[in-house]
Design an enzyme around this catalytic site. Structure first.
Site, PDB file in Angstrom:
ATOM      1  N   MET A  21       0.987  -1.219  -0.007  1.00 15.87           N
ATOM      2  CA  MET A  21      -0.141   0.035  -0.051  1.00 15.87           C
ATOM      3  C   MET A  21       0.955   1.298   0.023  1.00 15.87           C
ATOM      4  SD  MET A  21      -3.338  -0.793   2.045  1.00 15.87           S
ATOM      5  CE  MET A  21      -2.908  -0.528   3.529  1.00 15.87           C
ATOM      6  N   HIS A  25       8.875   1.216   3.595  1.00 16.85           N
ATOM      7  CA  HIS A  25       9.910   1.149   4.570  1.00 16.85           C
ATOM      8  C   HIS A  25      10.949  -0.151   4.577  1.00 16.85           C
ATOM      9  CE1 HIS A  25       7.553  -1.924   6.414  1.00 16.85           C
ATOM     10  NE2 HIS A  25       6.400  -0.979   6.617  1.00 16.85           N
ATOM     11  N   HIS A  28       9.411  -3.434   3.580  1.00 12.22           N
ATOM     12  CA  HIS A  28       8.827  -3.667   2.179  1.00 12.22           C
ATOM     13  C   HIS A  28      10.213  -3.945   1.308  1.00 12.22           C
ATOM     14  CE1 HIS A  28       5.511  -0.753   3.433  1.00 12.22           C
ATOM     15  NE2 HIS A  28       4.701  -1.652   2.993  1.00 12.22           N
ATOM     16  N   GLY A 138       4.895 -10.232   4.145  1.00  7.51           N
ATOM     17  CA  GLY A 138       5.823  -9.956   5.375  1.00  7.51           C
ATOM     18  C   GLY A 138       4.842 -10.868   6.605  1.00  7.51           C
ATOM     19  N   ARG A 178       2.448   2.797   9.678  1.00  7.38           N
ATOM     20  CA  ARG A 178       1.675   3.323  10.712  1.00  7.38           C
ATOM     21  C   ARG A 178       2.583   3.688  11.902  1.00  7.38           C
ATOM     22  NH1 ARG A 178      -2.756  -0.409   9.124  1.00  7.38           N
ATOM     23  NH2 ARG A 178      -4.484   0.732   7.984  1.00  7.38           N
TER      24      ARG A 178
END
Ligand code: PAF
Length: 272
Positions: A21, A25, A28, A138, A178
């Protein structure tokens, strides 16, 4: 994207795929670096999927920065960034969803009704568009990983699903887009998530098997921090997600905790 996937297929090229999405970071990027090893062409998608957010969740404020993401993806060896508009994925007459019977009822499913329906739907659509041979997810989103494995198997989607270990900050906090929402105080309290999981693993190594006792220990540790509110702490079967009473074989300890207004998740496989 479909035309490009077909063209690659005709040329005998394999595709590895990492759906995201965005607001990338290190977690990813680890998926992408691993993905690089599993296909001739590495595709990622960047799509903040509206159908997996509840009405009071952060769909509109979810962090987005496509230019930055594209630069980062390039450094991780990505060949194609597929970033569709919401209207292209869900047009006006859209009405088809992928719903699993059991797995979404556990863990995050309680407080996020409809979330896994949205995830399974968009990932099935992305698989049909990108047509990967391998796709990587992940392990931080452990329930998502088992939902997608089951969905691909149930729908005979010809893709290998690989789970990649959680990437953590130096102090143990699991990486998440987040985490950006956290104040310094909330972030300090959020460290209790991983600390409690590690403590549970130490208890299991000392011979404690009782799941309730392990859950109590983790809940107390997290509860001792200001700014935290527990959504759930569970010990369950790593495949079915059914609660287990005894950790006498590997079991998943998963938790979701609010740090201020941010809901964070983490997990560990407890191994006796
Ligand atoms: O894990 C995520 O970022 C999302 O749930 C996913 C798999 C990209 C589906 O929107």
């Amino acid at each position: 994207m479909q035309q490009e996937s077909n063209r690659l297929f005709r040329r005998g090229k394999t595709i590895a795929f990492v759906p995201t999405m965005g607001f990338l970071h290190e977690g990813h990027l680890a998926l992408m670096r691993e993905g690089r090893k599993h296909g001739d062409t590495l595709v990622i998608s960047i799509f903040v999927n509206p159908t997996q957010f509840g009405p009071s969740e952060d769909f509109h404020t979810y962090p987005r920065d496509l230019d930055r993401d594209a630069r980062l993806a390039e450094t991780a060896g990505v060949d194609i960034v597929f970033a569709p508009e919401a209207e292209a994925m869900y047009d006006e007459g859209y009405q088809t969803y992928v719903d699993l019977d059991l797995l979404p009822r556990y863990l995050c499913g309680y407080s996020r009704p409809g979330h896994f329906r949205g995830v399974a739907t968009v990932v099935a659509k992305l698989f049909n568009i990108v047509k990967p041979q391998v796709s990587l997810f992940g392990k931080k989103d452990y329930q998502q990983l088992v939902v997608i494995r089951r969905m691909a198997r149930d729908l005979n989607i010809d893709v290998q699903i690989l789970g990649v270990p959680t990437i953590r900050e130096a102090d143990g906090l699991a990486m998440s887009s987040r985490n950006n929402y956290l104040s310094q105080d909330e972030r300090r309290s959020a460290l209790s998530l991983f600390q409690s999981l590690e403590e549970a693993q130490r208890s299991v190594a000392r011979g404690i098997k009782d799941a309730k006792q392990l859950i109590r220990g983790a809940s107390e540790l997290i509860g001792a921090h200001p700014y935290t509110k527990i959504d759930y702490v569970a010990v369950c079967d790593p495949e079915t997600l059914d609660d287990v009473d005894l950790v006498d074989r590997p079991a998943l300890m998963a938790l979701a905790v609010w740090a201020g207004k941010t809901r964070l998740i983490d997990n560990i496989i407890l191994t006796p």
